[in-house]
Design a protein around this motif. Structure first.
Motif, PDB file in Angstrom:
ATOM      1  N   LEU A 246       0.778  -1.133   0.103  1.00 58.75           N
ATOM      2  CA  LEU A 246       0.025  -0.115   0.187  1.00 58.75           C
ATOM      3  C   LEU A 246       0.897   0.968  -0.044  1.00 58.75           C
ATOM      4  N   LYS A 247       0.465   1.948  -0.983  1.00 59.75           N
ATOM      5  CA  LYS A 247       1.558   3.482  -1.073  1.00 59.75           C
ATOM      6  C   LYS A 247       0.531   4.514  -1.310  1.00 59.75           C
ATOM      7  N   THR A 248       1.224   5.795  -0.847  1.00 60.60           N
ATOM      8  CA  THR A 248       0.412   6.902  -1.031  1.00 60.60           C
ATOM      9  C   THR A 248       1.371   8.004  -1.240  1.00 60.60           C
ATOM     10  N   ILE A 249       0.998   9.169  -1.226  1.00 60.42           N
ATOM     11  CA  ILE A 249       1.835  10.386  -1.559  1.00 60.42           C
ATOM     12  C   ILE A 249       1.768  11.308  -0.442  1.00 60.42           C
ATOM     13  N   ILE A 250       2.816  12.403  -0.416  1.00 58.00           N
ATOM     14  CA  ILE A 250       2.720  13.573   0.390  1.00 58.00           C
ATOM     15  C   ILE A 250       1.901  14.600  -0.204  1.00 58.00           C
ATOM     16  N   SER A 251       0.779  15.017   0.228  1.00 57.44           N
ATOM     17  CA  SER A 251      -0.109  16.145  -0.251  1.00 57.44           C
ATOM     18  C   SER A 251       0.545  17.517  -0.094  1.00 57.44           C
ATOM     19  N   GLN A 252       0.992  17.715   1.195  1.00 57.19           N
ATOM     20  CA  GLN A 252       1.424  18.898   1.729  1.00 57.19           C
ATOM     21  C   GLN A 252       2.350  18.914   3.017  1.00 57.19           C
ATOM     22  N   LYS A 253       3.277  19.657   3.071  1.00 60.69           N
ATOM     23  CA  LYS A 253       4.300  19.766   4.215  1.00 60.69           C
ATOM     24  C   LYS A 253       4.003  20.899   4.867  1.00 60.69           C
ATOM     25  N   ASP A 326       9.581  15.693   0.051  1.00 60.51           N
ATOM     26  CA  ASP A 326       9.020  16.886  -0.322  1.00 60.51           C
ATOM     27  C   ASP A 326       7.367  16.680  -0.776  1.00 60.51           C
ATOM     28  N   GLU A 327       6.873  17.468  -1.157  1.00 60.91           N
ATOM     29  CA  GLU A 327       5.188  17.237  -1.508  1.00 60.91           C
ATOM     30  C   GLU A 327       5.376  16.474  -2.876  1.00 60.91           C
TER      31      GLU A 327
END
Length: 369
Positions: A246-253, A326-327
């Motif tokens: 299961l993977k996702t991403i950084i939307s905001q820092k 990073d985002e």
């Protein structure tokens, strides 16, 4: 491999093939193998998984409910499919799609015979479930005479298999109980076989049964969780490979100063200047609230980032203060550097609940063998 651009569950068919071959290696060649693909193939994709397993040479499939079996039939699965928990209203649909019902009570048996006779079926395959101690579904020993009388009184049915389910095959402290279940199954099954005059397939071993009680394989075994990479044993898990990552991403820092709070109910308070990352995945996707408040975490660029605050419906927040990121960067929730069992246990649950709970709005991506 391209990095994730959204929340995605990668389904690795090479790992599935590895697990299937490993489990089969524990069995004599003549023992048949039933692959359990219920609950969207344990949270992945039942059609993709079944198609691969059919290609690999499995002998049988098992699903929980009729609609699961119908979906497989509509997508090219031709092998026999056992429906583990059929309901009365599904019996005509079962016959229409050549599915094979688990017969677990006298009422179920009488009703299915009635429908099969109305449709002029001959020797329609059914499976007789025996209760040997799990106490969910199945016939108790005193009911076996009635089972035989009903089956012998009709030409519409033929018993394809007799089976039961082990309650604690992964727990060596329950070895005496498990051996008792196996012995009772043997006695009950042969009581039916001697009366039937032919020998259906016999099966009681689940994944842990295959590994811990191989002499109880009889003529078929059923494996579910093992196919997906989990052995219910820390000594076995290294030989299996989780199918799902299961993977996702950084939307905001976000940079926060000491004293700031994060998320609903302000349950996390920043004790020093920190960097927080927001990820587009939450309890509506299957990452439940039990994983929040720093109980579990994810991996960002190879480093552990604890989940802080409460898990939200569509979002989790993680602490990335000491991580170069990073985002848009990829985040691994489980799989890869973090075994799903470890993630599940951090939240106080089991791998079954974690992987079957990943919701359908999470994109599935197939990684071929």
């Amino acid at each position: 491999m391209p990095k994730a651009k959204e929340s995605v569950l990668e389904i690795n068919l090479g790992n599935l093939a590895h697990n299937y071959r490993y489990l089969r290696s524990k069995l004599d060649k003549e023992v048949k193998f039933m692959s359990v693909v219920k609950a969207h193939a344990y949270g992945s994709d039942s059609v993709v998984i079944a198609q691969k397993l059919q290609e690999l040479g499995t002998d049988y499939f098992a699903v929980a409910y009729v609609e699961e079996g119908v979906r497989l039939r509509e997508n090219g699965i031709t092998l026999p499919i056992l429906v583990l928990h059929p309901q009365f209203h599904n019996f005509e649909e079962i016959i229409e799609h050549c599915l094979e019902p688990n017969i677990y009570s006298e009422k179920i048996l009488r009703t299915f015979i009635e429908i099969a006779e109305k449709q002029k079926q001959k020797n329609y395959p059914v499976h007789i479930k025996l209760n040997t101690g799990l106490n969910r579904l199945g016939f108790d020993q005193p009911e076996l005479d009635t089972v035989f009388e009903l089956i012998s009184g009709t030409g519409s049915l033929k018993v394809a298999s007799i089976f039961s389910h082990l309650a604690a095959s992964e727990d060596w402290k329950e070895r005496e109980f498990t051996l008792g279940q196996i012995d009772l199954f043997r006695k009950m099954a042969w009581q039916l076989v001697e009366n039937l005059g032919y020998e259906p397939l016999l099966h009681i071993c689940n994944t842990s049964g295959v590994i811990n009680y191989p002499k109880a394989a009889f003529t078929m075994v059923r494996s579910g969780i093992g196919l997906y990479g989990y052995g219910n044993d820390e000594n076995v898990d290294p030989y299996l490979k989780p199918v799902g990552t299961l993977k996702t991403i950084i939307s905001q820092k976000r940079n926060l100063e000491k004293g700031a709070t994060v998320g609903y109910n302000r349950v996390f308070k920043v004790e020093k200047p920190s960097v927080i990352a927001t990820l587009p995945i939450g309890h509506a996707d299957g990452i439940n609230r039990i994983y929040g408040k720093q109980k579990a975490g994810v991996f960002v660029n190879g480093k552990y980032a604890p989940i802080i605050g409460n898990v939200c419906m569509d979002i989790i927040m993680v602490d990335v203060t000491d991580i170069d990121c990073d985002e848009g960067d990829e985040v691994i929730v489980f799989g890869g550097p973090q075994h799903p069992v470890d993630f599940a246990e951090a939240g106080g649950t089991i791998s079954y609940e974690l992987i079957t709970g990943i919701q359908r709005r999470v994109t599935r991506k197939v990684i071929p063998e």
